[in-house]
Motif scaffolding. Structure first.
Motif, mmCIF file in Angstrom:
data_model
loop_
_atom_site.group_PDB
_atom_site.id
_atom_site.type_symbol
_atom_site.label_atom_id
_atom_site.label_comp_id
_atom_site.label_asym_id
_atom_site.label_seq_id
_atom_site.Cartn_x
_atom_site.Cartn_y
_atom_site.Cartn_z
ATOM 1 N N GLY A 67 -9.222 15.080 16.283
ATOM 2 C CA GLY A 67 -8.198 16.211 15.501
ATOM 3 C C GLY A 67 -6.843 15.461 14.891
ATOM 4 O O GLY A 67 -5.924 16.544 14.625
ATOM 5 N N TYR A 68 -6.876 14.290 14.634
ATOM 6 C CA TYR A 68 -5.735 13.852 13.925
ATOM 7 C C TYR A 68 -6.040 13.887 12.523
ATOM 8 O O TYR A 68 -6.859 13.490 11.827
ATOM 9 N N ASN A 69 -4.699 14.132 11.893
ATOM 10 C CA ASN A 69 -4.533 13.657 10.292
ATOM 11 C C ASN A 69 -3.856 12.289 10.195
ATOM 12 O O ASN A 69 -3.202 11.862 11.033
ATOM 13 N N CYS A 70 -3.957 11.765 8.893
ATOM 14 C CA CYS A 70 -3.465 10.605 8.421
ATOM 15 C C CYS A 70 -3.115 10.897 6.890
ATOM 16 O O CYS A 70 -4.117 11.449 6.296
ATOM 17 N N VAL A 71 -1.956 9.962 6.769
ATOM 18 C CA VAL A 71 -1.689 10.066 5.428
ATOM 19 C C VAL A 71 -1.267 8.849 5.064
ATOM 20 O O VAL A 71 -0.528 7.986 5.936
ATOM 21 N N THR A 72 -1.763 8.178 3.952
ATOM 22 C CA THR A 72 -1.253 7.006 3.236
ATOM 23 C C THR A 72 -1.216 7.076 1.951
ATOM 24 O O THR A 72 -1.988 7.801 1.072
ATOM 25 N N THR A 73 -0.072 6.317 1.177
ATOM 26 C CA THR A 73 -0.281 6.058 -0.245
ATOM 27 C C THR A 73 -0.616 4.764 -0.392
ATOM 28 O O THR A 73 -0.031 3.815 -0.082
ATOM 29 N N ILE A 74 -1.889 4.568 -1.449
ATOM 30 C CA ILE A 74 -2.176 3.420 -1.721
ATOM 31 C C ILE A 74 -1.772 2.978 -3.288
ATOM 32 O O ILE A 74 -1.752 3.867 -4.366
ATOM 33 N N LYS A 75 -1.105 1.579 -3.425
ATOM 34 C CA LYS A 75 -0.447 1.568 -4.848
ATOM 35 C C LYS A 75 -1.695 0.915 -5.610
ATOM 36 O O LYS A 75 -2.520 0.706 -5.309
ATOM 37 N N ARG A 76 -1.437 1.629 -7.157
ATOM 38 C CA ARG A 76 -2.230 1.031 -7.995
ATOM 39 C C ARG A 76 -1.713 0.285 -9.067
ATOM 40 O O ARG A 76 -2.213 -0.140 -10.078
ATOM 41 N N SER A 77 -0.383 0.067 -8.995
ATOM 42 C CA SER A 77 0.288 -0.770 -9.882
ATOM 43 C C SER A 77 1.464 -1.789 -9.249
ATOM 44 O O SER A 77 1.510 -1.412 -7.914
ATOM 45 N N SER A 78 1.874 -2.789 -9.739
ATOM 46 C CA SER A 78 2.599 -4.010 -8.857
ATOM 47 C C SER A 78 1.909 -4.149 -7.532
ATOM 48 O O SER A 78 2.827 -4.355 -6.397
ATOM 49 N N ILE A 79 0.804 -4.387 -7.575
ATOM 50 C CA ILE A 79 0.061 -4.866 -6.492
ATOM 51 C C ILE A 79 0.426 -6.218 -5.969
ATOM 52 O O ILE A 79 0.757 -7.184 -6.850
ATOM 53 N N GLY A 80 0.874 -6.372 -4.923
ATOM 54 C CA GLY A 80 1.389 -7.467 -4.011
ATOM 55 C C GLY A 80 2.769 -7.607 -4.359
ATOM 56 O O GLY A 80 3.502 -8.816 -3.850
ATOM 57 N N THR A 81 3.558 -6.730 -4.964
ATOM 58 C CA THR A 81 5.019 -6.979 -5.367
ATOM 59 C C THR A 81 5.670 -5.939 -4.457
ATOM 60 O O THR A 81 5.380 -4.624 -4.551
ATOM 61 N N PRO A 82 6.607 -6.080 -3.779
ATOM 62 C CA PRO A 82 7.362 -5.076 -2.904
ATOM 63 C C PRO A 82 7.941 -4.010 -3.692
ATOM 64 O O PRO A 82 8.936 -4.524 -4.452
ATOM 65 N N THR A 83 7.694 -2.764 -3.744
ATOM 66 C CA THR A 83 8.199 -1.666 -4.564
ATOM 67 C C THR A 83 8.439 -0.681 -3.482
ATOM 68 O O THR A 83 7.660 -0.218 -2.732
ATOM 69 N N ALA A 84 9.196 0.529 -3.938
ATOM 70 C CA ALA A 84 9.419 1.628 -3.072
ATOM 71 C C ALA A 84 8.217 2.374 -3.089
ATOM 72 O O ALA A 84 7.725 3.010 -4.096
ATOM 73 N N THR A 85 7.679 2.694 -1.833
ATOM 74 C CA THR A 85 6.532 3.513 -1.536
ATOM 75 C C THR A 85 6.774 4.485 -0.238
ATOM 76 O O THR A 85 7.203 3.750 0.540
ATOM 77 N N SER A 86 6.088 5.436 -0.340
ATOM 78 C CA SER A 86 6.266 6.158 0.877
ATOM 79 C C SER A 86 5.185 7.397 1.092
ATOM 80 O O SER A 86 4.283 7.427 -0.084
ATOM 81 N N ALA A 87 4.949 7.578 2.500
ATOM 82 C CA ALA A 87 3.923 8.675 2.659
ATOM 83 C C ALA A 87 4.572 9.691 3.973
ATOM 84 O O ALA A 87 5.316 8.833 4.968
#
Length: 307
Positions: free
Chosen positions: A236-256
């Motif tokens: 009964g658990y939900n999960c949210v994730t944001t998967i990057k499609r650009s700047s892969i491997g480079t730290p950039t602002a991302t949230s979920a």
């Protein structure tokens, strides 16, 4: 791995025979199951089909399967994928390109040597596009899906695919890893990233959230990424994730984030190299808001998926 600051239901319709730099890993990140898997991840194998195509792999529908062999199909009827393009899962050298006749049930077979003892097998091909001794690149066409086998063995069209290391069959058949994630044995539907160009993210929504979670909604964040909502019906658990499609491997602002109706919002936000999340909360019988941000794009849902 996530570094702070720093992937069509179907059934195989057949019977057949058969270096990244070191970095500290988040404890929740998916890890290779064995040393063999760690080595295999380094080869960056991709699904053996063109970019964007979805295929269902099945490892247990054939009585002839002895290990981690996979039969791939797409479409809802026998032979729906007859003649579809098959591509190399990784770069290497073709060591077999021939019809096996009565030797085994492989029919038209292509075997590619990837070095380090690793090889891939592509069996039952309708046609072969490469020759023994030829060098091939990842994503290069090597043949088409077929149903060739030994005389008298009538099968439906499919691709029989194997990853092997060494020569002691069947113990040398290894679990397949596509785009950095171990295939979800015994069956899973995947979308190919082979030949898509540019850097590819080795993580998927399912690999980030973990076993038992299934995508129930998603929203594109321009070219920067995709935010996914998943649900695990067993707990009964939900999960949210944001998967990057650009700047892969480079730290950039991302949230979920995930907000269960009647509870405080939970958010994972920072400068991440691959993904934000997983954000997990129990939501059985309740509505949820979910969303995330990557680059300049964001998504914010209303309360939905109530149930």
């Amino acid at each position: 791995m996530k570094i702070s600051g720093a992937i069509v239901a179907g059934v195989a319709l057949v019977t057949c025979l058969g270096t990244a730099s070191a970095a500290a890993a988040d404890p929740a990140d998916p890890q290779p199951e064995t040393t063999h898997q760690a080595q295999l991840l380094a080869t960056n194998f991709q699904l053996p089909f063109p970019c964007g195509q979805s295929w269902t792999g099945n490892s247990n529908n054939s009585s002839a399967h002895t290990s981690y062999e996979i039969d791939f199909n797409r479409g809802g009827s026998p032979d729906a994928d007859l003649g579809d393009t098959v591509v190399a899962a990784a770069a290497g050298t073709v060591v077999i390109s021939s019809h096996q006749g009565s030797t085994n049930g492989f029919g038209n077979l292509v075997k590619i040597d990837h070095g380090g003892g690793w090889s891939t097998y592509y069996a039952h091909l309708n046609a072969r596009s490469v020759s023994a001794g030829q060098s091939v690149s990842q994503g290069q066409k090597i043949g088409t899906v077929g149903k060739t086998s030994r005389p008298g063995n009538n099968i439906s069209a499919h691709l029989h695919f194997e990853v092997r290391q060494g020569s002691n069959y069947p113990a040398n058949v290894r679990k397949a890893v596509f785009n950095g994630v171990t295939f979800g044995y015994p069956n899973q539907t995947l979308t190919s990233r082979n030949g898509c160009g540019g850097s590819t993210n080795p993580h998927t929504a399912e690999s980030v959230c973990g076993s038992g979670y299934t995508v129930i909604n998603s929203a594109g964040l321009g070219s920067a990424g995709t935010v996914y909502l998943l649900y695990n019906k067993s707990n009964g658990y939900n999960c949210v994730t944001t998967i990057k499609r650009s700047s892969i491997g480079t730290p950039t602002a991302t949230s979920a984030y995930l907000e269960v109706q009647g509870s405080a919002r939970k958010t994972d936000s920072g400068d991440f190299s691959y993904y934000a999340g997983p954000v997990i909360a129990k939501a059985a019988g309740k509505c949820v808001k979910w969303g995330g941000k990557a680059g300049s794009s964001s998504h914010d849902s209303p309360f939905q998926h109530c149930g």
